[in-house]
Scaffold this motif. Sequence first.
Motif, short mmCIF file in Angstrom:
data_model
loop_
_atom_site.label_atom_id
_atom_site.label_comp_id
_atom_site.label_asym_id
_atom_site.label_seq_id
_atom_site.Cartn_x
_atom_site.Cartn_y
_atom_site.Cartn_z
N SER A 1 -27.19 92.65 -35.71
CA SER A 1 -26.70 92.89 -37.07
C SER A 1 -27.84 93.23 -38.01
O SER A 1 -27.73 94.15 -38.84
CB SER A 1 -25.96 91.67 -37.60
OG SER A 1 -24.80 91.44 -36.85
N LEU A 2 -28.93 92.49 -37.91
CA LEU A 2 -30.08 92.79 -38.75
C LEU A 2 -30.68 94.14 -38.38
O LEU A 2 -31.17 94.86 -39.25
CB LEU A 2 -31.13 91.70 -38.63
CG LEU A 2 -30.80 90.37 -39.31
CD1 LEU A 2 -31.93 89.39 -39.08
CD2 LEU A 2 -30.55 90.56 -40.79
N ILE B 1 -28.66 97.08 -39.99
CA ILE B 1 -28.47 97.11 -41.44
C ILE B 1 -28.89 98.45 -42.01
O ILE B 1 -28.23 99.01 -42.87
CB ILE B 1 -29.23 95.94 -42.11
CG1 ILE B 1 -28.46 94.66 -41.85
CG2 ILE B 1 -29.40 96.17 -43.59
CD1 ILE B 1 -29.13 93.43 -42.39
N SER C 1 -24.82 93.73 -46.99
CA SER C 1 -24.52 93.79 -45.56
C SER C 1 -24.70 92.43 -44.90
O SER C 1 -23.88 92.01 -44.08
CB SER C 1 -25.42 94.83 -44.91
OG SER C 1 -25.19 94.90 -43.55
N PHE C 2 -25.78 91.71 -45.28
CA PHE C 2 -25.98 90.37 -44.73
C PHE C 2 -24.87 89.43 -45.19
O PHE C 2 -24.38 88.61 -44.42
CB PHE C 2 -27.34 89.82 -45.15
CG PHE C 2 -27.60 88.44 -44.63
CD1 PHE C 2 -27.95 88.26 -43.31
CD2 PHE C 2 -27.47 87.33 -45.46
CE1 PHE C 2 -28.19 86.98 -42.81
CE2 PHE C 2 -27.70 86.06 -44.98
CZ PHE C 2 -28.06 85.88 -43.65
N TRP D 1 -21.83 90.12 -43.15
CA TRP D 1 -22.00 89.60 -41.80
C TRP D 1 -21.84 88.07 -41.78
O TRP D 1 -21.15 87.52 -40.94
CB TRP D 1 -23.40 89.98 -41.28
CG TRP D 1 -23.68 89.40 -39.93
CD1 TRP D 1 -23.32 89.90 -38.73
CD2 TRP D 1 -24.37 88.18 -39.66
NE1 TRP D 1 -23.75 89.09 -37.73
CE2 TRP D 1 -24.39 88.02 -38.26
CE3 TRP D 1 -24.98 87.21 -40.45
CZ2 TRP D 1 -24.99 86.93 -37.65
CZ3 TRP D 1 -25.58 86.14 -39.85
CH2 TRP D 1 -25.59 86.00 -38.46
#
Length: 149
Positions: free
Chosen positions: A86-87, A90, A126-127, A130
């Motif tokens: 996920s990171l 981004i 985005s974080f 998530w």
Amino acid sequence: MGIIGDAFGKLFGVIWDVIVWIGSLIKLLFQGLIDILIAFFQVIYQLIEGVLYLIYMIGVLAVKFFFVLFEALSVLWALVVGFGRSLGSIAYTPRSSGGHGYSSMIGDLFDHASIFQLDSFAVILSFGIWFGTGVAAIKLISSIRVGGD
């Protein structure tokens, strides 16, 4: 037979009765001794059987523990891999694809939106998305009950 014959008959009858009585007494004593020995060895056998069953159940418990530990570590590893992916995903880099016509439009949109310098805001947003998705998934999974309630 006579007096002597009757006396010897009675004497041998008494002797025979004593021999039968001694034989039955010896039989009872040996039977009691054998019963005690059998009971003793049955206790020893059951004790050995119980110890072996305890060792077997400790082994079963150890295998179950390692399965649970393995599954927990695999879930933790999947969480770490998912977090890393996920990171890593981004940052969006628009690319042209031979697919549909929206790809070039989205690429142009990102090129023109770069003047607003929203990159840091996009990373934080985005974080947050998530993290919120992860919390929602954990809440959903924990609300499922086995009985169907």
